[in-house]
Write an enzyme that holds these catalytic residues in place. Structure first.
Site, PDB file in Angstrom:
ATOM      1  CG  HIS A  91    -138.173 -97.568  32.531  1.00  0.00           C
ATOM      2  ND1 HIS A  91    -137.575 -96.333  32.377  1.00  0.00           N
ATOM      3  CD2 HIS A  91    -138.862 -97.798  31.372  1.00  0.00           C
ATOM      4  CE1 HIS A  91    -137.880 -95.855  31.169  1.00  0.00           C
ATOM      5  NE2 HIS A  91    -138.658 -96.718  30.542  1.00  0.00           N
ATOM      6  CG  ASN A  96    -135.623 -96.367  40.558  1.00  0.00           C
ATOM      7  OD1 ASN A  96    -135.451 -97.305  39.775  1.00  0.00           O
ATOM      8  ND2 ASN A  96    -135.575 -95.108  40.176  1.00  0.00           N
ATOM      9  CE1 TYR A 148    -133.064 -95.677  32.486  1.00  0.00           C
ATOM     10  CE2 TYR A 148    -131.856 -97.741  32.649  1.00  0.00           C
ATOM     11  CZ  TYR A 148    -132.954 -96.962  32.979  1.00  0.00           C
ATOM     12  OH  TYR A 148    -133.930 -97.462  33.815  1.00  0.00           O
ATOM     13  CD  GLU A 177    -138.445 -95.843  27.244  1.00  0.00           C
ATOM     14  OE1 GLU A 177    -139.524 -96.341  27.655  1.00  0.00           O
ATOM     15  OE2 GLU A 177    -137.872 -94.891  27.809  1.00  0.00           O
ATOM     16  CE  LYS A 213    -135.448 -98.833  36.677  1.00  0.00           C
ATOM     17  NZ  LYS A 213    -134.670 -97.652  37.179  1.00  0.00           N
TER      18      LYS A 213
HETATM   19  N1  UDP Z   1    -130.816 -92.668  38.584  1.00  0.00           N
HETATM   20  C1  UDP Z   1    -129.870 -92.702  39.612  1.00  0.00           C
HETATM   21  N2  UDP Z   1    -129.498 -91.510  40.192  1.00  0.00           N
HETATM   22  C2  UDP Z   1    -130.021 -90.329  39.826  1.00  0.00           C
HETATM   23  C3  UDP Z   1    -130.982 -90.293  38.795  1.00  0.00           C
HETATM   24  C4  UDP Z   1    -131.363 -91.481  38.195  1.00  0.00           C
HETATM   25  O1  UDP Z   1    -129.391 -93.757  39.974  1.00  0.00           O
HETATM   26  O2  UDP Z   1    -129.645 -89.288  40.403  1.00  0.00           O
HETATM   27  C5  UDP Z   1    -131.228 -93.928  37.935  1.00  0.00           C
HETATM   28  C6  UDP Z   1    -132.541 -94.479  38.477  1.00  0.00           C
HETATM   29  O3  UDP Z   1    -132.494 -95.896  38.444  1.00  0.00           O
HETATM   30  C7  UDP Z   1    -133.552 -93.946  37.465  1.00  0.00           C
HETATM   31  C8  UDP Z   1    -132.740 -94.097  36.175  1.00  0.00           C
HETATM   32  O4  UDP Z   1    -131.417 -93.713  36.551  1.00  0.00           O
HETATM   33  O5  UDP Z   1    -134.757 -94.702  37.469  1.00  0.00           O
HETATM   34  C9  UDP Z   1    -133.225 -93.216  35.022  1.00  0.00           C
HETATM   35  O6  UDP Z   1    -133.242 -91.878  35.432  1.00  0.00           O
HETATM   36  P1  UDP Z   1    -134.469 -90.937  35.052  1.00  0.00           P
HETATM   37  O7  UDP Z   1    -134.059 -89.539  35.367  1.00  0.00           O
HETATM   38  O8  UDP Z   1    -134.915 -91.240  33.669  1.00  0.00           O
HETATM   39  O9  UDP Z   1    -135.580 -91.374  36.129  1.00  0.00           O
HETATM   40  P2  UDP Z   1    -136.968 -92.149  35.960  1.00  0.00           P
HETATM   41  O10 UDP Z   1    -137.552 -91.750  34.637  1.00  0.00           O
HETATM   42  O11 UDP Z   1    -136.668 -93.625  36.051  1.00  0.00           O
HETATM   43  O12 UDP Z   1    -137.805 -91.682  37.121  1.00  0.00           O
HETATM   44 MG    MG Z   2    -136.675 -91.799  32.747  1.00  0.00          MG
END
Ligand code: UDP
Ligand code: MG
Length: 146
Positions: free
Chosen positions: A115, A112, A49, A126, A9
């Protein structure tokens, strides 16, 4: 063989972590099939998303994923999706274990670093969004019979 889609990212790219992230995947036996630097536009980010639309962090997430160049990669190995999710670690870097990308390198949500697709269905969806017209990325690789 299985494939997965990862994004380093914008926060990871800005912090100079592209090599560190990709190295972890290569060292676990992933083979790179596709690699691209791209600034993701807001429309594509919202589609990617879309399952999170309506969540309080949604607009901030779109800000974070569009704020600079990302590195997009398609990678292949056995159990690619599960192994990649294990390398990446928990969504919140504060929860992510040491040894994972987010546990070792992660910042603060929503930034974070990385992805990774969470299922085969997500991978297909995707890749269709990010690489339309590149159907070869969806072709099933049969295990070689010697
Ligand atoms: N995210 C966030 N707050 C949250 C949960 C998710 O900012 O409480 C953001 C974070 O960047 C995350 C992305 O939204 O990577 C997608 O969320 P997902 O639940 O799909 O998490 P991932 O699959 O990336 O672990
Ligand atoms: Mg995810």
């Amino acid at each position: 063989m299985e494939r997965t889609f990862i994004i380093v990212k914008p926060d990871g790219v800005a912090r100079g972590l592209v090599g560190a992230v990709l190295e972890r995947f290569e060292r676990r036996g992933f083979r790179l099939l596709k690699l691209e630097v791209r600034t993701i536009d807001r429309g594509l980010a919202a589609e990617h998303y879309s399952h999170l639309k309506g969540r309080p962090f949604f607009e901030g997430l779109l800000d974070a994923i569009t704020e600079g160049p990302s590195v997009l990669a398609v990678l292949e190995r056995e159990d690619a999706i599960k192994v990649a999710r294990n390398i990446v670690g928990a969504t919140n870097p504060s929860d992510a274990l040491p040894g994972t990308v987010r546990g070792d390198l992660g910042g603060c949500l929503p930034r974070n670093v990385v992805h990774a697709s969470d299922s085969r269905e997500s991978y297909e969806r995707e890749v269709g969004l990010f690489f339309p017209g590149e159907a070869w990325l969806l072709e099933v690789q049969e295990a070689k019979q010697e």
